[in-house]
Design an enzyme around this catalytic site. Structure first.
Site, PDB file in Angstrom:
ATOM      1  N   LYS A  96      -2.841   5.828  -4.114  1.00 32.35           N
ATOM      2  CA  LYS A  96      -3.991   6.696  -3.822  1.00 32.35           C
ATOM      3  C   LYS A  96      -3.804   8.071  -4.427  1.00 32.35           C
ATOM      4  CE  LYS A  96      -3.946   4.483   0.697  1.00 32.35           C
ATOM      5  NZ  LYS A  96      -2.522   4.470   1.009  1.00 32.35           N
TER       6      LYS A  96
ATOM      7  N   TYR B 180       2.628  10.003   0.173  1.00 33.24           N
ATOM      8  CA  TYR B 180       3.699   9.440   1.011  1.00 33.24           C
ATOM      9  C   TYR B 180       5.089   9.767   0.429  1.00 33.24           C
ATOM     10  CZ  TYR B 180      -0.103   6.411   2.768  1.00 33.24           C
ATOM     11  OH  TYR B 180      -1.276   5.918   3.277  1.00 33.24           O
TER      12      TYR B 180
ATOM     13  N   HIS C  62      -7.967   9.233  -1.911  1.00 29.95           N
ATOM     14  CA  HIS C  62      -7.381   9.223  -0.563  1.00 29.95           C
ATOM     15  C   HIS C  62      -8.299   9.849   0.487  1.00 29.95           C
ATOM     16  CE1 HIS C  62      -3.119   8.975   1.344  1.00 29.95           C
ATOM     17  NE2 HIS C  62      -4.035   8.832   2.284  1.00 29.95           N
TER      18      HIS C  62
ATOM     19  N   ASP D 114       0.840  -1.204   0.000  1.00 35.19           N
ATOM     20  CA  ASP D 114       0.000   0.000   0.000  1.00 35.19           C
ATOM     21  C   ASP D 114       0.873   1.252   0.000  1.00 35.19           C
ATOM     22  OD1 ASP D 114      -2.896   1.126   0.688  1.00 35.19           O
ATOM     23  OD2 ASP D 114      -1.457   2.227   1.918  1.00 35.19           O
TER      24      ASP D 114
END
Ligand SMILES: NC(=O)c1ccc[n+]([C@@H]2O[C@H](COP(=O)([O-])OP(=O)(O)OC[C@H]3O[C@@H](n4cnc5c(N)ncnc54)[C@H](OP(=O)(O)O)[C@@H]3O)[C@@H](O)[C@H]2O)c1
Length: 315
Positions: free
Chosen positions: A121, A96, A154, A91
């Site tokens: 996402k 990120y 997200h 994931d």
């Protein structure tokens, strides 16, 4: 609880292949399952991760690997280690800032892309029809892949409708195998469903023993939308790893608190994506399919629910 689950469609053949212990756990599965993800390798030879069948027929591992904050060399090494010990679902997210590192870890593992289930996402400020198409392409380029297994919105902000339309088109074109959402409340799912041509397969939401999501949990079950837990350990907050109630249950089963937490998610039929940069923890977190929490354990864990987020800064 078992009685309720007996109504669920379970393909036992896949479990029989994976051994009797695993077959027993099938009683707890919420949706049909017929594939087992796993690795035969020197460090974790017996790992077999059961899958859940999404509402579009795609199989997804019930246990995956979270990568938030694992960036750069640490991110690459962690993903490499995770794959080497048996994780098959990874994931990540644009926000990120580690899609390149995750892609490098995947490449370094040498694994066949088809063996993996990769999720990314779409971040809020890239939402909308055009923005989503561009953001998706950037994500897969960074990851070094030409498709995603799962792409999620997200957060329910920005132009969700435009984003969903773009994701539906990418799905139809075979660039994404399944599409879903994250951090959506029931009314936001209702709104999405009012125009969606493709139903979301999954909602990834904060879920752990301190926030058991007793509203969304049954709501998602009713909708046949898979419940995926982010921060399955509450990211270590509220001293989860030294909680005395969990410690007692862990001792009873000769397991760790982390394993009790992950087993609890699994028995609820919730997909979990624990993060770790510690290889020993990664291995430990996969060893949850050889024991079973009983009714009294589940009742005790229910009492830990604080029914509120442990991440107020993100609300
Ligand atoms: N959709 C969203 O909005 C959203 C939000 C947050 C997170 N997520 C996703 O969910 C994933 C998981 O959540 P998270 O990263 O917040 O945290 P988490 O998985 O709940 O917890 C991670 C923490 O647990 C520790 N840990 C892991 N295994 C352990 C073990 N066996 N024993 C002791 N400590 C252990 C890790 O330390 P070590 O590294 O030392 O093992 C790390 O500090 C994220 O990485 C991300 O992919 C999504």
């Amino acid at each position: 609880m078992e009685k309720q689950h007996q109504h669920n469609e379970i393909n036992r053949r896949g479990f029989l292949k994976a051994g009797a212990g695993l077959a027993a756990t099938a009683l707890f599965m919420p949706f049909g399952t017929n594939k087992v993800f796993g690795a035969i390798n020197p460090v974790n030879a017996n790992v077999s991760i059961p899958s859940v069948k999404l509402n579009n027929g795609i199989e997804m591992p019930m246990l995956g690997f979270g990568t938030n904050s694992l960036t750069g060399e640490v991110g690459e090494r962690s993903v490499f280690d995770a794959i080497s010990v048996g994780y098959r679902s990874i994931d990540t997210a644009h926000v990120y800032t580690n899609e390149e590192a995750v892609g490098a870890g995947i490449k370094r593992s040498g694994i066949d892309r088809k063996e993996l289930f990769v999720t990314s996402k779409l971040w809020v400020d890239l939402s909308g029809y055009e923005g989503t198409k561009k953001a998706f392409q950037t994500s897969i380029d960074k990851l070094g892949t030409d498709y995603l297994d799962l792409y999620l919105i997200h957060r329910p902000r920005g132009d969700v409708k435009g984003s969903w339309q773009a994701m539906e088109e990418l799905c139809k074109a075979g660039k994404i195998k399944a599409i879903g959402v994250s951090n959506f409340e029931p009314h936001q799912l209702d709104e999405l469903m009012s125009y969606a041509k493709i139903k979301p397969v999954l909602n990834q939401i904060e879920t752990h023993v301190f926030f058991q999501e007793e509203v969304l949990y049954p709501d998602l079950k009713k909708r046949k939308v898979v419940h995926e837990a982010w921060s399955p350990f509450a990211a270590g907050r509220n001293n989860i790893f030294s909680n005395p109630v969990l410690a007692e249950i862990a001792k009873k089963h000769n397991k760790s608190i982390a394993q009790v937490c992950l087993r609890w998610h699994y028995q609820r039929g919730v997909v979990a994506i624990p993060r770790s940069q510690n290889k020993a923890h990664m291995i430990e977190n996969l060893q949850i399919f050889d024991f079973k929490l009983d009714k009294s354990d589940l009742e005790t864990i229910a009492t830990l629910d604080l029914n509120k987020t442990q991440f107020p800064e993100w609300s």
